[in-house]
Motif scaffolding. Structure first.
Motif, mmCIF file in Angstrom:
data_model
loop_
_atom_site.group_PDB
_atom_site.id
_atom_site.type_symbol
_atom_site.label_atom_id
_atom_site.label_comp_id
_atom_site.label_asym_id
_atom_site.label_seq_id
_atom_site.Cartn_x
_atom_site.Cartn_y
_atom_site.Cartn_z
ATOM 1 N N ASN A 1 3.944 17.764 -16.642
ATOM 2 C CA ASN A 1 3.722 18.060 -17.739
ATOM 3 C C ASN A 1 2.701 18.994 -18.021
ATOM 4 O O ASN A 1 2.802 19.723 -19.271
ATOM 5 C CB ASN A 1 2.852 16.670 -18.220
ATOM 6 C CG ASN A 1 4.009 15.703 -18.301
ATOM 7 O OD1 ASN A 1 5.230 15.738 -18.569
ATOM 8 N ND2 ASN A 1 3.524 14.340 -18.254
ATOM 9 N N ARG A 2 1.762 19.169 -17.352
ATOM 10 C CA ARG A 2 0.948 20.464 -17.579
ATOM 11 C C ARG A 2 1.143 21.657 -17.564
ATOM 12 O O ARG A 2 1.153 22.527 -18.543
ATOM 13 C CB ARG A 2 -0.575 20.397 -16.485
ATOM 14 C CG ARG A 2 -1.392 21.392 -16.971
ATOM 15 C CD ARG A 2 -2.531 21.227 -15.976
ATOM 16 N NE ARG A 2 -2.264 21.889 -14.766
ATOM 17 C CZ ARG A 2 -2.620 21.639 -13.556
ATOM 18 N NH1 ARG A 2 -3.838 20.849 -13.218
ATOM 19 N NH2 ARG A 2 -2.244 22.406 -12.576
ATOM 20 N N TYR A 3 2.449 22.047 -16.760
ATOM 21 C CA TYR A 3 2.966 23.194 -16.724
ATOM 22 C C TYR A 3 4.079 23.356 -17.718
ATOM 23 O O TYR A 3 4.441 24.417 -17.854
ATOM 24 C CB TYR A 3 3.586 23.360 -15.157
ATOM 25 C CG TYR A 3 2.417 24.044 -14.393
ATOM 26 C CD1 TYR A 3 2.052 25.237 -14.256
ATOM 27 C CD2 TYR A 3 1.802 23.103 -13.574
ATOM 28 C CE1 TYR A 3 1.236 25.654 -13.282
ATOM 29 C CE2 TYR A 3 0.747 23.412 -12.814
ATOM 30 C CZ TYR A 3 0.472 24.764 -12.557
ATOM 31 O OH TYR A 3 -0.488 25.149 -11.811
ATOM 32 N N SER A 4 4.706 22.193 -18.101
ATOM 33 C CA SER A 4 5.834 22.378 -19.310
ATOM 34 C C SER A 4 5.248 22.166 -20.826
ATOM 35 O O SER A 4 6.163 22.516 -21.654
ATOM 36 C CB SER A 4 6.763 21.422 -19.064
ATOM 37 O OG SER A 4 6.335 19.957 -18.991
ATOM 38 N N SER A 5 3.873 22.143 -20.733
ATOM 39 C CA SER A 5 3.315 21.907 -22.318
ATOM 40 C C SER A 5 3.355 23.364 -22.501
ATOM 41 O O SER A 5 2.657 24.192 -21.816
ATOM 42 C CB SER A 5 2.061 21.099 -22.163
ATOM 43 O OG SER A 5 2.211 19.780 -21.633
ATOM 44 N N ARG B 1 0.915 11.631 -10.313
ATOM 45 C CA ARG B 1 0.238 12.923 -10.096
ATOM 46 C C ARG B 1 1.312 14.129 -10.317
ATOM 47 O O ARG B 1 0.999 15.111 -10.927
ATOM 48 C CB ARG B 1 -0.478 12.923 -8.700
ATOM 49 C CG ARG B 1 -1.120 14.193 -8.524
ATOM 50 C CD ARG B 1 -2.439 14.356 -9.382
ATOM 51 N NE ARG B 1 -3.169 15.805 -9.311
ATOM 52 C CZ ARG B 1 -3.403 16.560 -10.009
ATOM 53 N NH1 ARG B 1 -3.013 16.337 -11.401
ATOM 54 N NH2 ARG B 1 -4.052 17.545 -9.701
ATOM 55 N N LEU B 2 2.579 13.790 -9.673
ATOM 56 C CA LEU B 2 3.425 14.793 -10.011
ATOM 57 C C LEU B 2 3.952 15.287 -11.372
ATOM 58 O O LEU B 2 3.997 15.978 -11.955
ATOM 59 C CB LEU B 2 4.651 14.708 -9.058
ATOM 60 C CG LEU B 2 5.815 15.822 -8.720
ATOM 61 C CD1 LEU B 2 5.272 17.190 -8.441
ATOM 62 C CD2 LEU B 2 6.846 15.300 -7.914
ATOM 63 N N ALA C 1 0.699 -1.260 0.040
ATOM 64 C CA ALA C 1 -0.129 0.129 -0.146
ATOM 65 C C ALA C 1 0.852 1.308 -0.124
ATOM 66 O O ALA C 1 0.465 2.135 -0.684
ATOM 67 C CB ALA C 1 -1.075 0.016 1.263
ATOM 68 N N HIS C 2 1.940 1.138 0.767
ATOM 69 C CA HIS C 2 2.760 2.392 1.008
ATOM 70 C C HIS C 2 3.524 2.633 -0.695
ATOM 71 O O HIS C 2 3.501 3.567 -1.021
ATOM 72 C CB HIS C 2 4.024 2.245 1.928
ATOM 73 C CG HIS C 2 4.607 3.221 1.932
ATOM 74 N ND1 HIS C 2 4.640 4.471 2.628
ATOM 75 C CD2 HIS C 2 6.148 3.208 1.600
ATOM 76 C CE1 HIS C 2 5.738 5.341 2.541
ATOM 77 N NE2 HIS C 2 6.860 4.473 2.199
ATOM 78 N N ALA C 3 3.950 1.431 -1.263
ATOM 79 C CA ALA C 3 4.640 1.667 -2.608
ATOM 80 C C ALA C 3 3.403 2.132 -3.518
ATOM 81 O O ALA C 3 3.774 2.927 -4.317
ATOM 82 C CB ALA C 3 5.305 0.397 -2.988
ATOM 83 N N THR C 4 2.393 1.672 -3.501
ATOM 84 C CA THR C 4 1.293 1.937 -4.426
ATOM 85 C C THR C 4 0.708 3.522 -4.250
ATOM 86 O O THR C 4 0.778 4.263 -5.286
ATOM 87 C CB THR C 4 0.049 1.248 -4.253
ATOM 88 O OG1 THR C 4 0.548 -0.065 -4.268
ATOM 89 C CG2 THR C 4 -1.243 1.625 -5.119
ATOM 90 N N ALA C 5 0.890 3.887 -2.943
ATOM 91 C CA ALA C 5 0.708 5.473 -2.631
ATOM 92 C C ALA C 5 1.950 6.151 -3.508
ATOM 93 O O ALA C 5 1.379 7.323 -3.751
ATOM 94 C CB ALA C 5 0.644 5.823 -1.212
ATOM 95 N N LEU C 6 2.866 5.910 -3.071
ATOM 96 C CA LEU C 6 4.274 6.533 -3.424
ATOM 97 C C LEU C 6 4.010 6.686 -5.164
ATOM 98 O O LEU C 6 4.379 7.703 -5.839
ATOM 99 C CB LEU C 6 5.649 5.960 -3.081
ATOM 100 C CG LEU C 6 5.734 6.328 -1.691
ATOM 101 C CD1 LEU C 6 7.223 5.487 -1.306
ATOM 102 C CD2 LEU C 6 6.058 7.716 -1.415
ATOM 103 N N MET C 7 3.578 5.570 -5.819
ATOM 104 C CA MET C 7 3.797 5.293 -7.161
ATOM 105 C C MET C 7 2.588 6.472 -7.906
ATOM 106 O O MET C 7 2.712 7.164 -8.573
ATOM 107 C CB MET C 7 3.289 4.166 -7.647
ATOM 108 C CG MET C 7 3.441 3.879 -9.163
ATOM 109 S SD MET C 7 2.829 2.204 -9.715
ATOM 110 C CE MET C 7 1.276 2.031 -9.006
ATOM 111 N N ARG C 8 1.314 6.531 -6.889
ATOM 112 C CA ARG C 8 0.265 7.386 -7.572
ATOM 113 C C ARG C 8 0.814 8.913 -7.282
ATOM 114 O O ARG C 8 0.232 9.686 -8.152
ATOM 115 C CB ARG C 8 -1.003 7.119 -6.600
ATOM 116 C CG ARG C 8 -1.565 5.575 -7.281
ATOM 117 C CD ARG C 8 -3.006 5.502 -6.222
ATOM 118 N NE ARG C 8 -3.551 4.424 -6.436
ATOM 119 C CZ ARG C 8 -4.092 3.465 -5.716
ATOM 120 N NH1 ARG C 8 -4.147 3.885 -4.596
ATOM 121 N NH2 ARG C 8 -4.601 2.377 -6.389
#
Length: 107
Positions: free
Chosen positions: A101-105, A95-96, A84-91
């Motif tokens: 990507n949104r700010y660099s596009s 998101r980051l 669960a910890h690894a999954t939360a870090l991956m999510r």
């Protein structure tokens, strides 16, 4: 005034610490596990203490006993916490990356 070392010492609990140390000792022993006597030796405690600790760890699913050998290994409940910890870090990383990507596009 109390420094950090003194404060930590005030709240230290030997039996709680021993259980946490047992978990650390079992990490990496998933295939063959450890015998209670090996845990007792590794933690430098009595067999009675390890029996008590293993009972409590097993009751919450943090360790399981291997039927064929009687040895212990980390149990599903504890491993699920790690997953669960690894999954939360991956999510969070995804998101980051979306935000980056949104700010660099370019529009």
């Amino acid at each position: 005034m109390t420094n950090k070392h003194d404060e930590r010492h005030m709240h230290d609990n030997g039996s709680q610490r021993r259980i946490l140390d047992a978990i650390l000792l079992l990490a990496g022993q998933e295939m063959h596990g450890l015998a209670p006597k090996d845990l007792a030796a590794g933690l430098k405690v009595s067999p009675a203490s390890i029996t008590r600790d293993l009972h409590n760890l097993k009751a919450v699913g943090f360790v399981e006993q291997i039927g064929e050998t009687g040895r212990y290994r980390l149990g599903p409940a504890l491993v699920r916490i790690s997953v669960a910890h690894a999954t939360a870090l991956m999510r969070a990383a995804q998101r980051l990356e979306e935000i980056r990507n949104r700010y660099s596009s370019e529009p």
